[in-house]
Design an enzyme around this catalytic site. Structure first.
Site, PDB file in Angstrom:
ATOM      1  N   SER A  83       0.813  -1.228   0.000  1.00  0.00           N
ATOM      2  CA  SER A  83       0.000   0.000   0.000  1.00  0.00           C
ATOM      3  C   SER A  83       0.839   1.267   0.000  1.00  0.00           C
ATOM      4  CB  SER A  83      -0.945  -0.013   1.200  1.00  0.00           C
ATOM      5  OG  SER A  83      -1.735  -1.169   1.177  1.00  0.00           O
ATOM      6  N   ARG A 102       7.698   6.319  -3.648  1.00  0.00           N
ATOM      7  CA  ARG A 102       8.068   6.946  -2.373  1.00  0.00           C
ATOM      8  C   ARG A 102       7.397   6.197  -1.240  1.00  0.00           C
ATOM      9  NH1 ARG A 102       4.556   9.916  -5.194  1.00  0.00           N
ATOM     10  NH2 ARG A 102       2.450  10.235  -4.320  1.00  0.00           N
ATOM     11  N   ASP A 136      -3.866  -1.375  -1.500  1.00  0.00           N
ATOM     12  CA  ASP A 136      -5.030  -1.769  -0.689  1.00  0.00           C
ATOM     13  C   ASP A 136      -6.319  -1.093  -1.150  1.00  0.00           C
ATOM     14  OD1 ASP A 136      -4.227   0.749   0.163  1.00  0.00           O
ATOM     15  OD2 ASP A 136      -4.596   0.362   2.281  1.00  0.00           O
TER      16      ASP A 136
END
Length: 607
Positions: A287, A302, A340
């Site tokens: 996620s 990132r 997710d």
């Protein structure tokens, strides 16, 4: 559903957090330092800078005239705005001088005059590890201090209402800006939002079979066996493994090795399976923002949610995890790498086909929806039919990052941003997500403490630690329905060691409402942008929502619905949020099933 919570395999058992180094001082030494206080009258005073946790001005006498004085030991002793400390009388001003660890006198400021005194403690020493440690001691225990006045609290509440309230007009402006940002993200690569997921279309609802799901979240690592039964039905067996802060910052490959080891332990020990039972397809819920050019590939753009593991940003997470699976001989095959939010979209639609949007409001925030390939010019080279569905991971937490042109950021939001491990990034998320709401509240408290308007005569150093005020405390305060606000009393006395008056507690609860309401209304702006872009308003649609903020924060969902009505009028009532299905577990398994079925049918097998 059966749930187990286990510790990780022995070789990776999380190590306990390091204990803070012992302060290099004794009570006797501290008493000696305090005995060196010089109470001679001084006509001048020099303001000390505000504490890192505070947000008060630091502009010398002008600021001092507006704010109260605070002793070096962390005790507030008065306010220049109408309340005087009982420790000073007449025109006399006591100047404090302290002898430091080298025997050199340091000017600290004045008491009862216009000088501003730091509340960082009696003295600062260097620990063996090189860090600064602050002494906090209680003095003046025999002195009575006034509490904040009811009018003062009312004045402050009006100030924060103006700072934190979002009008319908302002929300509509933000909606248009988010919609434009999504359009730009669909057009060209290199944008901070909109990531095609290579999840092709909606599930049929007839997906069946056993599939593994691995969910690397912000707090836990979760491993699941999902048995899809078709017709929107499923069964889940799962185990959770706690992640330590050290693991979140450890080498990237070590983190993925830990995931592989836990998966292997789950398959062999919990399920009792071996290689002889066959290799199961695996959906890996990762996620964090990844750029993808196929379903089993993802380059980490990132870290978010406080992770900072080195040597993984800019690399293919799926390829690295496949190496870990091979290294530990895990009987599983990585079939899909998903976010997710994408999993939540697919899982919610699997159960309720009316669901068209999925949102996550938890430690972080994000959304996903289904786009048509013809509306995504940056993937034209693939050659998909124009009407082919493609799930989009919005990554809208990055909206208005770097430029900061659209969101109504306060100085508290700016402090949180600039002190984070990713300054300038995830601007939308830092105003909404559960990780940050308690910190906004704490920064406002520090501002009022620095001004001498709160907790006079009390030691407040526990509130000076960044992120000491958890968002769960806001939830508890909002839920307090007692006349005396007994839960609020418990929060401040038990966790922070300060006493409160009823007026102060009423202010705290109303401030928590303001912060929580702003987060919900900003969240609604994101939902409204997708609704407007896709034309869902006329017919209406369901929005699958998940995350601790949505599920546990009082009135959050109702405030989102109210905000949607403020944005769209009565038609906004057609957009209904509901508790989403388990996207990171069930959704991941469904996507693995869809991918396997698609590739078995030889449909775009390279993606």
């Amino acid at each position: 559903m059966s749930v187990q919570v286990q510790t990780p395999p022995s070789s990776n058992t999380p190590k306990p957090l390091l204990k803070p180094p012992t302060m290099a001082a004794t009570p006797d030494k501290l008493a000696t330092r305090l005995a060196a206080l010089d109470t001679s009258v001084s006509p001048t005073s020099s303001p000390a800078p505000s504490s890192p946790g505070g947000v008060g001005p630091q502009d010398g006498s002008a600021a001092s005239a507006r704010h109260g004085s605070v002793l070096d030991n962390g005790t507030n002793i008065g306010s220049a705005a109408g309340r005087k400390s009982s420790t000073s009388s007449g025109a006399a001003r006591a100047s404090f001088t302290m002898t430091n660890t080298d025997g050199v006198e340091e000017r600290r400021g004045s008491v009862g005059g216009t000088g501003r005194i730091s509340r960082r403690g009696s003295n600062i020493v260097m620990t063996p590890g090189g860090a600064q440690a602050v002494f906090h001691t209680r003095t003046n225990d025999d002195v009575e201090f006034p509490h904040a006045e009811k009018k003062t609290m009312a004045d402050h509440l009006r100030k924060y209402e103006s700072l934190l309230t979002l009008t319908p007009q302002r929300m509509r402006m933000i909606v248009h800006a988010i919609e434009d940002t999504l359009d730009n993200g669909l057009q060209k690569d290199g944008q901070v939002v909109v990531i095609p997921t290579f999840v092709f279309g909606w599930p049929t609802g007839e997906e069946k079979g056993d599939f593994l799901a691995l969910d690397l979240g912000g707090t836990n690592l979760r491993v699941c066996l999902v048995t899809l039964q078709g017709h929107g039905k499923f069964e889940v067996t799962q185990t959770k493994y706690r992640l330590t802060e050290e693991q979140k910052q450890d080498e990237g490959q070590k983190l993925l090795d830990f995931c592989a080891e836990c998966l292997d332990s789950f398959i062999r020990d919990t399920l009792g399976r071996t290689e002889a039972d066959g290799i199961l397809p695996l959906g890996f819920t990762f996620s964090y923002p990844c750029s993808q050019d196929r379903i089993d590939h993802g380059v980490l753009i990132r870290w978010t949610k406080g992770f900072g593991a080195p040597n993984i940003e800019g690399r293919d997470v799926a390829a690295m995890f496949k190496e870990s699976l091979k290294r530990f001989n895990v009987p599983a095959e990585l079939t899909a790498l998903i976010n997710d939010t994408t999993g939540t979209l697919i899982a919610s639609n699997y159960v309720d086909p009316h669901t068209k949007i999925a949102v996550i409001f938890g430690t972080g925030c994000n959304a996903a929806y289904m786009e048509t390939a013809g509306s995504i010019p940056k993937i034209n080279s693939i050659g998909l039919p124009k009407e082919q569905g493609m799930a989009i991971n919005c990554e809208w937490g990055a909206f208005d990052s770097f430029d900061h042109q659209h969101l109504p950021r306060t100085k508290y939001d700016i402090i949180i941003d600039e002190s984070s491990n990713k300054p300038g990034e995830q601007s939308f998320e830092k105003m909404i997500a559960g990780l940050y709401l308690g910190e906004i509240f704490r920064l406002i408290l520090c501002e009022l403490i620095d001004a001498g308007d709160l907790f006079l005569g009390q030691n407040t150093y526990k509130l000076e630690k960044a992120y000491a005020f958890d968002t769960a405390f806001l939830s508890l305060m909002e839920s307090d329905i007692t006349d005396e606000l007994l839960t609020v009393i418990g929060v401040f006395t038990h966790f922070f060691g300060v006493e409160t008056t009823l007026e102060e507690r009423q202010f705290f609860k109303k401030l928590a409402v303001l912060i929580g309401t702003r987060a919900a209304r900003l969240s609604a702006c994101g939902i409204a942008a997708i609704v407007s872009k896709k034309g869902y308003l006329e017919e209406g649609c369901a929005v699958g929502a998940d995350g601790s903020l949505y599920n546990k924060y009082p009135n959050f969902a109702n405030r989102v619905h109210t905000a949607l009505t403020d944005i769209f009028g009565e038609k906004g009532k057609k957009i209904v949020t509901h508790h989403a299905e388990d996207g990171s577990g069930v959704g991941s398994a469904i996507i693995a099933a869809m991918t396997k079925s698609r590739k078995d049918a030889q449909f775009f097998v390279d993606y």
